[in-house]
Design an enzyme around this catalytic site. Structure first.
Site, PDB file in Angstrom:
ATOM      1  N   ARG A 121      53.651  22.612  32.346  1.00  0.00           N
ATOM      2  CA  ARG A 121      52.134  23.377  32.803  1.00  0.00           C
ATOM      3  C   ARG A 121      52.075  24.545  31.849  1.00  0.00           C
ATOM      4  NH1 ARG A 121      52.684  19.178  34.351  1.00  0.00           N
ATOM      5  NH2 ARG A 121      52.555  18.163  36.745  1.00  0.00           N
ATOM      6  N   SER A 174      49.037  20.916  43.417  1.00  0.00           N
ATOM      7  CA  SER A 174      50.103  21.576  43.524  1.00  0.00           C
ATOM      8  C   SER A 174      49.988  23.142  43.180  1.00  0.00           C
ATOM      9  CB  SER A 174      51.260  21.290  42.508  1.00  0.00           C
ATOM     10  OG  SER A 174      51.611  19.985  42.528  1.00  0.00           O
ATOM     11  N   GLU A 228      51.134  27.903  39.893  1.00  0.00           N
ATOM     12  CA  GLU A 228      50.840  26.841  38.960  1.00  0.00           C
ATOM     13  C   GLU A 228      49.120  27.506  38.997  1.00  0.00           C
ATOM     14  OE1 GLU A 228      51.563  22.833  39.055  1.00  0.00           O
ATOM     15  OE2 GLU A 228      49.527  22.294  38.472  1.00  0.00           O
TER      16      GLU A 228
HETATM   17  C1  LIG Z   1      44.258  17.145  44.452  1.00  0.00           C
HETATM   18  C2  LIG Z   1      44.573  17.641  43.190  1.00  0.00           C
HETATM   19  C3  LIG Z   1      45.404  17.302  42.255  1.00  0.00           C
HETATM   20  C4  LIG Z   1      46.141  17.850  41.189  1.00  0.00           C
HETATM   21  N1  LIG Z   1      47.081  16.984  40.475  1.00  0.00           N
HETATM   22  C5  LIG Z   1      47.201  17.276  39.443  1.00  0.00           C
HETATM   23  C6  LIG Z   1      48.450  16.594  38.525  1.00  0.00           C
HETATM   24  O1  LIG Z   1      48.852  15.740  39.063  1.00  0.00           O
HETATM   25  N2  LIG Z   1      48.935  17.333  37.502  1.00  0.00           N
HETATM   26  C7  LIG Z   1      48.218  18.464  36.875  1.00  0.00           C
HETATM   27  O2  LIG Z   1      48.856  18.790  35.768  1.00  0.00           O
HETATM   28  N3  LIG Z   1      47.301  19.160  37.595  1.00  0.00           N
HETATM   29  C8  LIG Z   1      46.762  18.622  38.651  1.00  0.00           C
HETATM   30  N4  LIG Z   1      45.935  19.362  39.468  1.00  0.00           N
HETATM   31  C9  LIG Z   1      45.272  20.554  38.681  1.00  0.00           C
HETATM   32  C10 LIG Z   1      44.091  20.161  38.114  1.00  0.00           C
HETATM   33  O3  LIG Z   1      43.491  19.100  38.412  1.00  0.00           O
HETATM   34  C11 LIG Z   1      44.090  20.418  36.565  1.00  0.00           C
HETATM   35  O4  LIG Z   1      44.964  21.609  36.145  1.00  0.00           O
HETATM   36  C12 LIG Z   1      42.801  20.323  35.673  1.00  0.00           C
HETATM   37  O5  LIG Z   1      43.194  20.232  34.207  1.00  0.00           O
HETATM   38  C13 LIG Z   1      41.801  21.375  35.922  1.00  0.00           C
HETATM   39  O6  LIG Z   1      40.735  21.218  35.505  1.00  0.00           O
HETATM   40  P1  LIG Z   1      39.383  21.992  35.634  1.00  0.00           P
HETATM   41  O7  LIG Z   1      38.413  21.379  34.740  1.00  0.00           O
HETATM   42  O8  LIG Z   1      39.206  21.755  37.069  1.00  0.00           O
HETATM   43  O9  LIG Z   1      39.944  23.261  35.367  1.00  0.00           O
HETATM   44  P2  LIG Z   1      39.277  24.848  36.034  1.00  0.00           P
HETATM   45  O10 LIG Z   1      39.957  24.950  37.225  1.00  0.00           O
HETATM   46  O11 LIG Z   1      38.029  24.798  35.942  1.00  0.00           O
HETATM   47  O12 LIG Z   1      40.052  25.730  35.001  1.00  0.00           O
HETATM   48  C14 LIG Z   1      41.420  26.156  34.895  1.00  0.00           C
HETATM   49  C15 LIG Z   1      41.783  27.094  33.791  1.00  0.00           C
HETATM   50  O13 LIG Z   1      41.350  26.553  32.368  1.00  0.00           O
HETATM   51  C16 LIG Z   1      40.269  27.606  32.047  1.00  0.00           C
HETATM   52  N5  LIG Z   1      39.349  26.434  31.491  1.00  0.00           N
HETATM   53  C17 LIG Z   1      38.793  25.405  31.845  1.00  0.00           C
HETATM   54  N6  LIG Z   1      38.132  24.819  30.791  1.00  0.00           N
HETATM   55  C18 LIG Z   1      38.260  25.458  29.857  1.00  0.00           C
HETATM   56  C19 LIG Z   1      37.824  25.259  28.368  1.00  0.00           C
HETATM   57  N7  LIG Z   1      36.951  24.186  28.104  1.00  0.00           N
HETATM   58  N8  LIG Z   1      37.959  26.259  27.515  1.00  0.00           N
HETATM   59  C20 LIG Z   1      38.899  27.084  27.849  1.00  0.00           C
HETATM   60  N9  LIG Z   1      39.453  27.574  29.208  1.00  0.00           N
HETATM   61  C21 LIG Z   1      39.172  26.528  29.890  1.00  0.00           C
HETATM   62  C22 LIG Z   1      39.652  28.100  33.171  1.00  0.00           C
HETATM   63  O14 LIG Z   1      39.209  29.185  32.563  1.00  0.00           O
HETATM   64  C23 LIG Z   1      40.821  28.150  34.025  1.00  0.00           C
HETATM   65  O15 LIG Z   1      41.698  29.429  33.632  1.00  0.00           O
HETATM   66  C24 LIG Z   1      45.202  18.834  40.585  1.00  0.00           C
HETATM   67  C25 LIG Z   1      44.216  19.412  41.406  1.00  0.00           C
HETATM   68  C26 LIG Z   1      43.781  19.007  42.461  1.00  0.00           C
HETATM   69  C27 LIG Z   1      42.775  19.676  43.301  1.00  0.00           C
END
Ligand SMILES: Cc1cc2nc3c(=O)[nH]c(=O)nc-3n(C[C@H](O)[C@H](O)[C@H](O)COP(=O)(O)OP(=O)(O)OC[C@H]3O[C@@H](n4cnc5c(N)ncnc54)[C@H](O)[C@@H]3O)c2cc1C
Length: 336
Positions: free
Chosen positions: A162, A236, A332
């Site tokens: 992570r 998580s 996380e």
């Molecule tokens: C129900 C649920 C289950 C999940 N299960 C998992 C799992 O199994 N494994 C896992 O690893 N994660 C899991 N996650 C966490 C999440 O899905 C991941 O971390 C995912 O990659 C976040 O993507 P996002 O586009 O929503 O990011 P965001 O929440 O929009 O952003 C996360 C971070 O990345 C930055 N960011 C986003 N896009 C960019 C970009 N293009 N360039 C630079 N910075 C950027 C943001 O500024 C922020 O700091 C889960 C979340 C939920 C709600």
């Protein structure tokens, strides 16, 4: 290019926190991003993907820029691999479904993770024994200050559990625009983790395929994790802590059912959910902030919790785990 002011971010974060952005805009091309960065000048900037790994603790007094760059293409192939480039604004799960449909193997275990492609390298997303680093080829990112594109290869990203260089050394410096994945022509199935094998059996699968693994993962995830469309959450909330195996063995003398997995180099990864549950938090609720009834690792917003209330709950959990087990839990989720 539309710019909104004082916009509620509630629909844009899976925790459904009602924080406001001073300015909000979306970009679908590097050119629009560049022009927004110039307009924002030196005000704070937050790059938003699907908002599924962030917790707003206050209104954002700057520019929230939502990445909506789209497109998936096969950029090259060799005897063993397809190299598939996806723009950062593509939805992660839809990208996985596309790969499965095309017969590109390697991301099936990562089915149903919320969020967008662009955020996937941020924390080296992982599930069911696979992480992004296992299928990563390269990415393109735009430097916010220097206004230059840079390509990052696997070795440049410092992927860990992570973790990546984008969360540490280069925090808030780059906007990821696309990621290229190296996906196998001949699948190597990974069914050893979690309950995949039992689920495949329940499904009556005789011959393994990437479709079957994806479907098994989707079923397990649906049964275990709360759907953010129903209850606000970010998956998580804490990482599974890694501790010296010696310390783990000592803890096992007092807590026989403690759950841990060998993590190499004399270390053991401990199941944070188990630690939290043992401290009595599972199902806890104060106001609208809570610890999920089935999955202690997931903190939830039952409706109108503030980010601060969730943070306070997480701090109480961290303190009680520290007190009972002498283990420090790390968040996380990204606090904003
Ligand atoms: C129900 C649920 C289950 C999940 N299960 C998992 C799992 O199994 N494994 C896992 O690893 N994660 C899991 N996650 C966490 C999440 O899905 C991941 O971390 C995912 O990659 C976040 O993507 P996002 O586009 O929503 O990011 P965001 O929440 O929009 O952003 C996360 C971070 O990345 C930055 N960011 C986003 N896009 C960019 C970009 N293009 N360039 C630079 N910075 C950027 C943001 O500024 C922020 O700091 C889960 C979340 C939920 C709600």
């Amino acid at each position: 290019m539309q710019i909104s002011q004082h916009l509620s971010l509630k629909p844009y974060n899976s925790f459904a926190i009602d924080a406001k952005a001073k300015y909000f805009s979306a970009f679908a091309s590097p050119a629009t991003l560049e022009s927004l960065l110039s307009t924002a000048d030196h005000e704070p900037i937050l790059i938003l993907g699907g908002g599924s790994n962030m917790l707003f603790t206050t209104d954002f007094n700057g520019w929230v820029l939502k990445n909506e760059c789209k497109g998936i293409s096969l950029v090259k192939e060799d005897d063993d691999y397809f190299y598939v480039k996806a723009a950062a604004g593509e939805n992660w799960h839809q990208f996985v479904m596309y790969c499965i449909q095309q017969g590109y193997a390697g991301v099936e275990n990562l089915s149903l993770i919320p969020g967008n492609v662009g955020a996937s390298p941020m924390q080296n997303i992982g599930a069911y024994g696979v992480e992004i680093k296992d299928v990563f080829h390269e990415l393109e990112a735009f430097h916010r200050e220097e206004r230059k594109l840079r390509t990052f290869q696997l070795a440049d990203c410092a992927f860990g559990y992570r973790e990546s260089v984008f969360k540490n050394k280069y925090k808030d410096q780059f906007v990821i625009l696309s990621v290229t994945f190296r996906l196998r022509k001949k699948p190597v199935f990974n069914t050893s983790y979690g309950a995949i094998e039992q689920e495949l059996e329940r499904m009556g699968i005789k011959e393994l395929s990437i479709q079957a693994i994806s479907e098994a993962v989707i079923r397990i995830r649906r049964s275990k994790l709360p759907d953010p469309a129903e209850i606000g959450n970010a998956g998580s909330f804490f990482k599974n802590p890694t501790i010296p195996t010696v310390q783990f063995e000592q803890l096992r003398q007092s807590f026989a059912t403690i759950i841990g997995y060998p993590a190499g180099n004399g270390l053991t990864k401990v199941a944070a959910g188990w630690l939290i549950e043992q401290c009595g938090w599972k199902g806890y609720r104060k106001g609208d902030a809570g610890c999920h009834t089935r999955q202690a690792l997931v903190l939830v917003n039952y409706g109108h919790a503030t980010g601060d209330e969730i943070v306070q709950l997480s701090t109480n959990i961290i303190n009680s785990v520290q007190e009972k087990f002498g283990i420090h839990l790390e968040r996380e989720v990204n606090l904003v």
